[in-house]
Design a protein around this motif. Structure first.
Motif, PDB file in Angstrom:
ATOM      1  N   TRP A 222       6.850  -2.199  -8.040  1.00  0.00           N
ATOM      2  CA  TRP A 222       5.847  -1.989  -6.989  1.00  0.00           C
ATOM      3  C   TRP A 222       5.834  -3.182  -6.029  1.00  0.00           C
ATOM      4  O   TRP A 222       6.070  -3.035  -4.827  1.00  0.00           O
ATOM      5  CB  TRP A 222       4.475  -1.790  -7.634  1.00  0.00           C
TER       6      TRP A 222
ATOM      7  N   LEU B  72       0.823  -1.204   0.000  1.00  0.00           N
ATOM      8  CA  LEU B  72       0.000   0.000   0.000  1.00  0.00           C
ATOM      9  C   LEU B  72       0.861   1.260   0.000  1.00  0.00           C
ATOM     10  O   LEU B  72       0.547   2.246  -0.686  1.00  0.00           O
ATOM     11  CB  LEU B  72      -0.930  -0.009   1.209  1.00  0.00           C
ATOM     12  N   GLU B  73       1.930   1.254   0.775  1.00  0.00           N
ATOM     13  CA  GLU B  73       2.809   2.421   0.834  1.00  0.00           C
ATOM     14  C   GLU B  73       3.506   2.654  -0.503  1.00  0.00           C
ATOM     15  O   GLU B  73       3.611   3.790  -0.987  1.00  0.00           O
ATOM     16  CB  GLU B  73       3.844   2.220   1.948  1.00  0.00           C
ATOM     17  N   ARG B  74       3.962   1.579  -1.129  1.00  0.00           N
ATOM     18  CA  ARG B  74       4.687   1.718  -2.395  1.00  0.00           C
ATOM     19  C   ARG B  74       3.752   2.101  -3.549  1.00  0.00           C
ATOM     20  O   ARG B  74       4.209   2.689  -4.543  1.00  0.00           O
ATOM     21  CB  ARG B  74       5.437   0.430  -2.726  1.00  0.00           C
ATOM     22  N   ARG B  75       2.497   1.784  -3.429  1.00  0.00           N
ATOM     23  CA  ARG B  75       1.552   2.129  -4.509  1.00  0.00           C
ATOM     24  C   ARG B  75       1.556   3.630  -4.781  1.00  0.00           C
ATOM     25  O   ARG B  75       1.338   4.066  -5.927  1.00  0.00           O
ATOM     26  CB  ARG B  75       0.146   1.654  -4.118  1.00  0.00           C
ATOM     27  N   LYS B  76       1.846   4.428  -3.757  1.00  0.00           N
ATOM     28  CA  LYS B  76       1.854   5.882  -3.904  1.00  0.00           C
ATOM     29  C   LYS B  76       2.972   6.372  -4.818  1.00  0.00           C
ATOM     30  O   LYS B  76       2.960   7.525  -5.274  1.00  0.00           O
ATOM     31  CB  LYS B  76       2.005   6.545  -2.535  1.00  0.00           C
ATOM     32  N   LEU B  77       3.955   5.511  -5.100  1.00  0.00           N
ATOM     33  CA  LEU B  77       5.113   5.908  -5.903  1.00  0.00           C
ATOM     34  C   LEU B  77       4.843   5.846  -7.402  1.00  0.00           C
ATOM     35  O   LEU B  77       5.673   6.309  -8.193  1.00  0.00           O
ATOM     36  CB  LEU B  77       6.311   5.007  -5.573  1.00  0.00           C
TER      37      LEU B  77
ATOM     38  N   THR C 264       2.119   5.890 -10.997  1.00  0.00           N
ATOM     39  CA  THR C 264       0.965   6.564 -11.586  1.00  0.00           C
ATOM     40  C   THR C 264       0.401   5.739 -12.739  1.00  0.00           C
ATOM     41  O   THR C 264       1.100   4.918 -13.353  1.00  0.00           O
ATOM     42  CB  THR C 264       1.350   7.961 -12.103  1.00  0.00           C
TER      43      THR C 264
END
Length: 435
Positions: free
Chosen positions: A202, A184-189, A191
């Motif tokens: 990811w 979940l945290e890495r998903r923000k990296l 687009t």
């Protein structure tokens, strides 16, 4: 006088090496192995120049039923299995009606008996709400194992939940092992619309390794037998070797065949799966583990999606690939290429799944075992084509892949159900029983 329902004559039989002999089958079981007169059989199949293997097991399939019949069904998926030389599959529980209760399990069992071409074991989905019932559910007829997702929908990812689950029952539990918080945290990296090769960035190595480290620490402390599904990283496969007293491991054919990041550039969304296809160092490490005896099972993780879902921009691309029908041709090609021996392949695709899951009378050519056989032509060369695929979604990530070695016939409980690419008779698959 007819003594056998079926005699397999003149084949090279894989029993601790290859031996030319005959096999007599009666009442669905192996009744004789040796030199058998053809006059003693109701049906005789000449297996000259062919190799007879124990019926192969794919321990990791998602037949999606109930779900979207335009993508996959038990009937179509198991038809693909027998065309691919697979006699038994173990079906995952994350269907439209999740297999989380006794009532759903009973409905699925009744449905399978009327739809399946091959024999089937059934997973139960371990979730927070059914943890107290798992010790009872895992002992129900035809349950191969409890399946737990540590990431995604209806997951159990917290230590307290995992510990409670491990204490509810005694049989081996199977895990999709990834760390959900890191995912979940890495998903923000990332687009929408980035290249598909970013999928392995990811869901990186640490996502898998962190999940497996946490899981094995708990399993060791509690003493619960554990099976890590689709191990994909060098770090995990090496780490697991210190936990072999409680941990068995599965590797997927895709991670032994395709290599990132190039596969994403050639296949696009049709290379996207979880855990992702990784780079060369992981591919090489998994092959070392295969040949050093550190892997117990090979599976396909057959998980069809509609073409439209696979062709969405990443990361909205649906993760999952078809595979049950192509599993054996790909692995026979690896055998002919010298990457593993035929005997080792049989250990990983017949003996191993039967041992890890406790399948009764499956996975071996021995007297009184089920008369399940995968008969192969090791010399035949053929290219995998999407027109051959029976899953309604209609695609394979191995389209155009040239294979050396091909399934010739599939025999289940003494019945020839596939021969030379022709499906025979009716769907008479049965649920498998387990210790």
């Amino acid at each position: 006088m007819t003594e056998y329902d079926l005699i397999l004559k003149n084949g090279h039989v894989q029993i601790d090496g290859l031996h030319q002999c005959d096999i007599g089958c009666r009442d669905g079981r192996i009744a004789a192995i040796g030199n058998i007169s053809p006059s003693m059989g109701r049906t005789v199949m000449d297996c000259s120049n062919l190799v007879i293997l124990p019926g192969l097991i794919d321990p990791h399939v998602h037949l999606r039923d109930p779900g979207n019949p335009a993508v996959e069904t038990i009937h179509d998926g198991t038809r693909g299995a027998i065309l691919g030389g697979v006699t038994t599959v173990f079906d995952m529980p994350n269907t439209l009606e999740p297999v989380t209760s006794r009532a759903v399990l009973d409905r699925k069992r009744d449905f399978v008996a009327n739809q399946a071409w091959c024999d089937i074991g059934m997973y139960v989905w371990g979730v927070h709400d059914n943890i107290p019932a798992l010790s009872h559910l895992e002992l129900q007829p035809n349950v191969c194992a409890i399946k737990v997702f540590m990431a995604g929908n209806m997951m159990v990812d917290d230590d307290a939940g995992l510990e409670a689950l491990m204490r509810s029952g005694t049989r081996r539990v199977c895990y999709h092992s990834e760390d959900n918080d890191r995912l979940l945290e890495r998903r923000k990296l990332f687009t929408e619309g980035q290249p598909h090769r970013m999928h392995s960035e990811w869901l990186d190595v640490e996502c898998a390794f962190l999940g497996t480290r946490r899981l094995l620490a708990l399993a060791r402390r509690i003493g619960r037998p554990t099976h890590i599904l689709h191990v994909s990283t060098m770090q995990e496969i090496e780490y697991i070797q210190s936990y072999r007293d409680i941990c068995t491991a599965e590797v997927l054919v895709n991670h032994l065949t395709q290599i990132g990041p190039e596969v994403y550039d050639t296949h696009g969304g049709y290379a996207v799966m979880n855990p992702p296809i990784r780079g060369r160092e992981h591919y090489d490490a998994l092959w070392r583990a295969i040949n050093e005896g550190h892997v117990d099972c090979i599976g396909s993780d057959h998980a069809p999606h509609a073409r439209a879902a696979k062709e969405r921009p990443w990361p909205s691309t649906a993760a999952g690939l078809t595979g049950v029908q192509t599993l054996l041709p790909i692995m026979l090609d690896h055998v002919n290429a010298g990457r593993l021996s035929l005997a080792r392949m049989v250990q990983l695709m017949a003996h191993g799944p039967a041992r890890v899951y406790g399948a009764i009378n499956k996975g071996r050519i021995a007297l009184d075992y089920d008369a399940d056989f995968t008969i192969v032509d090791m010399k035949k060369k053929r290219t995998i084509e999407e027109s051959w695929i029976t899953s309604p979604c209609g695609w394979t990530p191995f389209h155009g892949y040239s294979c050396h070695g091909w399934p010739h016939a599939t025999v289940i409980r003494g019945r020839i159900v596939m021969r030379e690419d022709q499906v025979l008779g009716q769907a008479t698959g049965k649920p498998v029983f387990f210790h």
